[in-house]
Design a protein around this motif. Sequence first.
Motif, PDB file in Angstrom:
ATOM      1  N   LEU A 298      11.318  21.805 -88.981  1.00  0.00           N
ATOM      2  CA  LEU A 298      11.368  21.392 -87.575  1.00  0.00           C
ATOM      3  C   LEU A 298      10.305  20.346 -87.277  1.00  0.00           C
ATOM      4  O   LEU A 298      10.575  19.335 -86.612  1.00  0.00           O
ATOM      5  CB  LEU A 298      11.193  22.602 -86.659  1.00  0.00           C
ATOM      6  CG  LEU A 298      11.157  22.303 -85.153  1.00  0.00           C
ATOM      7  CD1 LEU A 298      12.415  21.562 -84.715  1.00  0.00           C
ATOM      8  CD2 LEU A 298      10.987  23.592 -84.359  1.00  0.00           C
ATOM      9  N   TYR A 301      11.391  17.115 -88.875  1.00  0.00           N
ATOM     10  CA  TYR A 301      12.524  16.501 -88.193  1.00  0.00           C
ATOM     11  C   TYR A 301      12.087  15.890 -86.864  1.00  0.00           C
ATOM     12  O   TYR A 301      12.506  14.776 -86.514  1.00  0.00           O
ATOM     13  CB  TYR A 301      13.648  17.508 -87.972  1.00  0.00           C
ATOM     14  CG  TYR A 301      14.901  16.819 -87.487  1.00  0.00           C
ATOM     15  CD1 TYR A 301      15.678  16.077 -88.369  1.00  0.00           C
ATOM     16  CD2 TYR A 301      15.271  16.853 -86.153  1.00  0.00           C
ATOM     17  CE1 TYR A 301      16.799  15.397 -87.932  1.00  0.00           C
ATOM     18  CE2 TYR A 301      16.393  16.179 -85.702  1.00  0.00           C
ATOM     19  CZ  TYR A 301      17.149  15.445 -86.599  1.00  0.00           C
ATOM     20  OH  TYR A 301      18.256  14.757 -86.152  1.00  0.00           O
ATOM     21  N   THR A 331      17.023  26.697 -90.313  1.00  0.00           N
ATOM     22  CA  THR A 331      15.724  26.074 -90.033  1.00  0.00           C
ATOM     23  C   THR A 331      15.588  25.455 -88.652  1.00  0.00           C
ATOM     24  O   THR A 331      14.475  25.219 -88.190  1.00  0.00           O
ATOM     25  CB  THR A 331      15.427  24.967 -91.067  1.00  0.00           C
ATOM     26  OG1 THR A 331      16.422  23.947 -90.971  1.00  0.00           O
ATOM     27  CG2 THR A 331      15.409  25.540 -92.480  1.00  0.00           C
ATOM     28  N   LEU A 332      16.701  25.171 -87.978  1.00  0.00           N
ATOM     29  CA  LEU A 332      16.634  24.476 -86.692  1.00  0.00           C
ATOM     30  C   LEU A 332      17.417  25.246 -85.632  1.00  0.00           C
ATOM     31  O   LEU A 332      18.514  24.844 -85.221  1.00  0.00           O
ATOM     32  CB  LEU A 332      17.197  23.051 -86.831  1.00  0.00           C
ATOM     33  CG  LEU A 332      16.456  22.101 -87.771  1.00  0.00           C
ATOM     34  CD1 LEU A 332      17.199  20.780 -87.907  1.00  0.00           C
ATOM     35  CD2 LEU A 332      15.036  21.855 -87.270  1.00  0.00           C
ATOM     36  N   CYS A 334      16.997  25.306 -82.622  1.00  0.00           N
ATOM     37  CA  CYS A 334      17.130  24.507 -81.405  1.00  0.00           C
ATOM     38  C   CYS A 334      18.158  23.394 -81.574  1.00  0.00           C
ATOM     39  O   CYS A 334      18.237  22.495 -80.722  1.00  0.00           O
ATOM     40  CB  CYS A 334      15.783  23.910 -81.012  1.00  0.00           C
ATOM     41  SG  CYS A 334      15.076  22.836 -82.286  1.00  0.00           S
TER      42      CYS A 334
END
Length: 483
Positions: A298, A301, A331-332, A334
Amino acid sequence: MTSVGGHPRQAELEATLTAHLDQARARRCASKEHAIAVQTLCALGRHGEAAALLDRLAAMPAGTAEDDEALGFAAFAAGAHQLSRDCYARVVDARPDDPLAWYNLAAGERTIGQLEAAEAACDQALRLSPGAYEAALLRSVLRTQTVDRNHVEALQGMLERAPAPPAIISLHYALGKEYEDLGDYDAAFHHFSCGATVRRQTLSYEVADDVAKLRRIIESFDAGRLALAPGLTPPAYGFIVGLPRSGTTMIERILTGSPRARSNGETDNLLGALGEGAAATGADVFERVAGANGARVLAGYARRAGSPAAGDIILEKLPFNYLYAGAVRLTLPCARTLLVNRAPADNLFAMYSTLFGSAYPFSYSFGDLAAYYFAYSELLDHWRKVLGPQLLEVAYENVVSEPERNGRKIAGHMGIAWDDAMVRIERNKTASATASAAQIRRPIYRTAAGRWRNYERHLRPLLDLLEAGGIDPFRARNGPEER
């Protein structure tokens, strides 16, 4: 997937960045040294700093034509398309007899939606260099050709004189596009097929290798591992994925019609972040990515893509991020993923009739297309089972048929407030460097749905392969039948 981990030349790149920024400061203009600095920042994943530097360069005095040429290239790669176009325009002013300068300007004009200016620049490139096959192909795709206004005769003459495969391939694709516009589908297919055949002969590629990779992804991101994924949080990022020519660019344009959404386009931001966060050990790259540290991914990214303001969404539209949908889920939390499906007959022929760069090498033969599609379909079946509500599938045919209803559904999934005006994609002025850059300057249209019918006789071997493998060629995975 490529290798993962920290950049193998981190120290060297940092030294390069420092040296070129020092040299650039001494020149006091927008320079080729700045261009190298921009490229180095992007290689290091420091995209925000690269964008800030490009903003500063736009306000600086111009350097030489060589400086502008280097900056135009670096700015294009970094997504600063207006600056890139402006740099190339200055190169043309300085070197009006340079056909490559005119071609670069044409590409820049196309990306920002100035299609008539792009065609004029292609014309000038071809006047200066009658064998400029890249300009000939670009010119053919900029608009719909007509009986009274086309380039078929000129293209045929160029093809007769073409010296080598790169020119032969491009000219066949240009002729295929123009003959299709003129309604001569037999001639169009002949040229698409010739171009694809020659292109396939130039490639060292085995589709079985890609099939094995897709199956290894399924094994690495199995249901047990995905059951451990963190709970979803409010969306901040969105990934639009699917096969190329499936409608991903159209949907990106719909969503970026909202002032609360912006897109970074087609980038390697996700892959770079996964590389940073990948586990240090594992049987292979797939296993290491499956064990990636979510916090590190995160952070990596966000550094690459930017951090959205509260209530905003940052999109990425790299079609083959479908490979990494499992990694996104792990992993993300959101992020949201939107998978765009299209009837295979249309989608695969759209790929077959498009000349890509180095990507999608399976696009140039019916056997490769069918083999890849079978493995791709297995991967999508797997994602549908294990990704839960982070994934939404949508059919291209449904969107073009009822854009407001389906657009609202898509926007809701991605966390974007809906406005019916968002479907007026022809009003969206943002740049596009994709294969659909000309089409998305028009209103949403349905004529591409069912395009395969014009070529059914020629496509029969591909359709038979799909049907023999249990695939309905005429229906998207969750869409209407296009028979």
